[in-house]
Write a protein that holds these residues in place. Structure first.
Motif, PDB file in Angstrom:
ATOM      1  N   CYS A 196     -10.103   0.886  -6.997  1.00 44.27           N
ATOM      2  CA  CYS A 196      -9.911   1.794  -5.863  1.00 44.27           C
ATOM      3  C   CYS A 196     -11.028   1.617  -4.836  1.00 44.27           C
ATOM      4  CB  CYS A 196      -9.857   3.232  -6.343  1.00 44.27           C
ATOM      5  SG  CYS A 196      -8.337   3.681  -7.212  1.00 44.27           S
ATOM      6  N   GLN A 220      -3.611   4.090 -12.222  1.00 44.12           N
ATOM      7  CA  GLN A 220      -4.076   4.025 -13.601  1.00 44.12           C
ATOM      8  C   GLN A 220      -3.001   4.618 -14.479  1.00 44.12           C
ATOM      9  OE1 GLN A 220      -7.583   6.296 -14.628  1.00 44.12           O
ATOM     10  NE2 GLN A 220      -7.558   5.622 -16.763  1.00 44.12           N
ATOM     11  N   ASN A 256       0.813  -1.218   0.000  1.00 42.23           N
ATOM     12  CA  ASN A 256       0.000   0.000   0.000  1.00 42.23           C
ATOM     13  C   ASN A 256       0.845   1.266   0.000  1.00 42.23           C
ATOM     14  OD1 ASN A 256      -2.451   1.333  -0.137  1.00 42.23           O
ATOM     15  ND2 ASN A 256      -2.727   1.416   2.075  1.00 42.23           N
ATOM     16  N   SER A 263       2.831   4.362  -2.132  1.00 40.51           N
ATOM     17  CA  SER A 263       2.626   5.099  -3.372  1.00 40.51           C
ATOM     18  C   SER A 263       3.489   4.475  -4.464  1.00 40.51           C
ATOM     19  CB  SER A 263       2.992   6.568  -3.183  1.00 40.51           C
ATOM     20  OG  SER A 263       2.743   7.305  -4.369  1.00 40.51           O
ATOM     21  N   GLY A 267      -8.590   0.112  -2.613  1.00 35.44           N
ATOM     22  CA  GLY A 267      -7.737   1.293  -2.502  1.00 35.44           C
ATOM     23  C   GLY A 267      -7.155   1.535  -1.122  1.00 35.44           C
ATOM     24  N   LYS A 268      -7.808   1.039  -0.079  1.00 31.72           N
ATOM     25  CA  LYS A 268      -7.292   1.236   1.272  1.00 31.72           C
ATOM     26  C   LYS A 268      -6.257   0.189   1.661  1.00 31.72           C
ATOM     27  CE  LYS A 268     -11.405   3.582   3.058  1.00 31.72           C
ATOM     28  NZ  LYS A 268     -12.480   3.566   4.092  1.00 31.72           N
ATOM     29  N   SER A 303      -1.607  -0.840  -3.430  1.00 31.64           N
ATOM     30  CA  SER A 303      -1.061   0.216  -4.280  1.00 31.64           C
ATOM     31  C   SER A 303      -1.685   0.079  -5.664  1.00 31.64           C
ATOM     32  CB  SER A 303       0.456   0.072  -4.386  1.00 31.64           C
ATOM     33  OG  SER A 303       1.059   0.087  -3.105  1.00 31.64           O
ATOM     34  N   ILE A 304      -2.457   1.076  -6.079  1.00 35.91           N
ATOM     35  CA  ILE A 304      -3.197   0.995  -7.336  1.00 35.91           C
ATOM     36  C   ILE A 304      -2.975   2.269  -8.129  1.00 35.91           C
ATOM     37  CG2 ILE A 304      -5.465   0.716  -8.417  1.00 35.91           C
ATOM     38  CD1 ILE A 304      -6.401  -0.601  -5.787  1.00 35.91           C
ATOM     39  N   PHE A 334     -10.172   1.324 -12.988  1.00 34.44           N
ATOM     40  CA  PHE A 334      -9.414   1.991 -11.928  1.00 34.44           C
ATOM     41  C   PHE A 334     -10.343   2.378 -10.780  1.00 34.44           C
ATOM     42  CE2 PHE A 334      -7.821   6.194 -10.348  1.00 34.44           C
ATOM     43  CZ  PHE A 334      -6.732   5.718  -9.634  1.00 34.44           C
ATOM     44  N   ALA A 339      -3.509   7.835  -8.991  1.00 33.41           N
ATOM     45  CA  ALA A 339      -3.475   6.898  -7.867  1.00 33.41           C
ATOM     46  C   ALA A 339      -4.738   7.060  -7.043  1.00 33.41           C
ATOM     47  CB  ALA A 339      -2.236   7.141  -7.005  1.00 33.41           C
ATOM     48  N   CYS A 340      -5.111   6.008  -6.343  1.00 31.70           N
ATOM     49  CA  CYS A 340      -6.320   6.070  -5.507  1.00 31.70           C
ATOM     50  C   CYS A 340      -6.174   7.133  -4.424  1.00 31.70           C
ATOM     51  CB  CYS A 340      -6.562   4.720  -4.839  1.00 31.70           C
ATOM     52  SG  CYS A 340      -6.920   3.386  -6.008  1.00 31.70           S
TER      53      CYS A 340
END
Length: 288
Positions: free
Chosen positions: A259, A270, A57, A59, A263-264, A267-268, A255, A287-288
């Motif tokens: 998320c 687009q 998780n 960045s 997302g919590k 690490s996601i 995406f 990013a989320c």
């Protein structure tokens, strides 16, 4: 790029502009050959628990289309092996371990022609989505030689300061016209994992969710999952790797879906499909 659930294969964006950098490396004779891992080296390899693993998780950025300066918040990113890692960030080294990229095909034909998969008529078996020739993982002898070639690239990743590798096209057997099996690719992936661990590198499972039951046996330490939100696969990766799953989506709705669900925890990002670097027309990273 996993294809088992993919009606249209969008996974793994083309490396925008990377051919020029790789061509330079080829011209200089960089990272193209090397000896196999010796039993002593494998025995000396650190256990997976002692490797430096990416923080879940964190960045994340995905820069296979060309290196650029990431934002200060980015702590984990992936770059092609022809690029260099980022100081202060956990940088993953992309290696195409199961297919020959178009700009490398002549080198393979000159140096290792019998390691390119051919059909009964002697024609190269090509991944038509990316115009890449499949590598022949069908015998133990060929897998050992492939592990030596790709292993030299892995050594280069270690030498240049990367923390991990992500070998792509684990599922090339699905595009082999029945000439390769899942077991063939699992066997080569296991050799690559041993080589990575022997060099102090973690190794990520790149896509191919169907290989998760073999992940521990192979030696994977985390996952890089393209479009797991789109295909409802993220949960399967999480079950195997916890929060150490790094997700890339290419469509806005996928995406948003990823998320909302993950997302919590994960690490996601687009990205645009061809993964263009910042400053290039069409660049996209969210990013989320």
């Amino acid at each position: 790029m996993a294809s088992h659930r993919t009606p249209v294969r969008l996974r793994r964006g083309a490396r925008y502009g990377a051919a020029l950098g790789l061509a330079g490396a080829l011209g200089a004779g960089v990272l193209l050959s090397g000896g196999p891992v010796t039993p002593r080296a494998v025995a000396a390899a650190p256990a997976a628990a002692s490797l430096s693993l990416p923080r879940g998780n964190a960045s994340f950025d995905y820069q296979l289309g060309g290196a650029y300066k990431p934002s200060a918040a980015v702590k984990v990113l992936s770059r092609d092996r022809s690029d260099r890692p980022v100081a202060g960030a956990y940088t993953i080294c992309y290696v195409n371990g199961f297919q020959a990229q178009p700009e490398q095909l002549k080198w393979w034909q000159r140096k290792h022609p019998d390691l390119l998969l051919r059909d009964a008529r002697g024609r190269l078996v090509i991944d038509k989505d990316w115009n890449e020739a499949l590598l022949d993982t069908s015998t133990a002898a060929k897998r050992t030689r492939l592990a030596s070639v790709v292993g030299a690239w892995i050594d280069g990743c270690s030498r240049h300061g990367f923390k991990a590798i992500e070998p792509d096209n684990l599922d090339s057997y699905a595009r082999s016209k029945g000439l390769l099996t899942r077991a063939d690719n699992v066997a080569l992936a296991t050799l690559l994992a041993r080589r990575a661990h022997a060099r102090g590198l973690a190794i990520g499972q790149k896509n191919s969710v169907e290989l998760i039951p073999k992940a521990k046996r192979i030696g994977f330490d985390f996952a890089v999952a393209e479009e797991c939100g789109r295909y409802d696969e993220c949960g399967e990766y999480v079950a195997a790797y916890g929060s150490r799953v790094f997700v890339i989506e290419y469509r806005a709705r996928d995406f948003a879906k990823a998320c909302a669900a993950w997302g919590k925890r994960l690490s996601i990002v687009q990205r645009n499909l061809d993964l263009r670097p910042r400053g290039a027309s069409g660049y996209l990273r969210k990013a989320c």
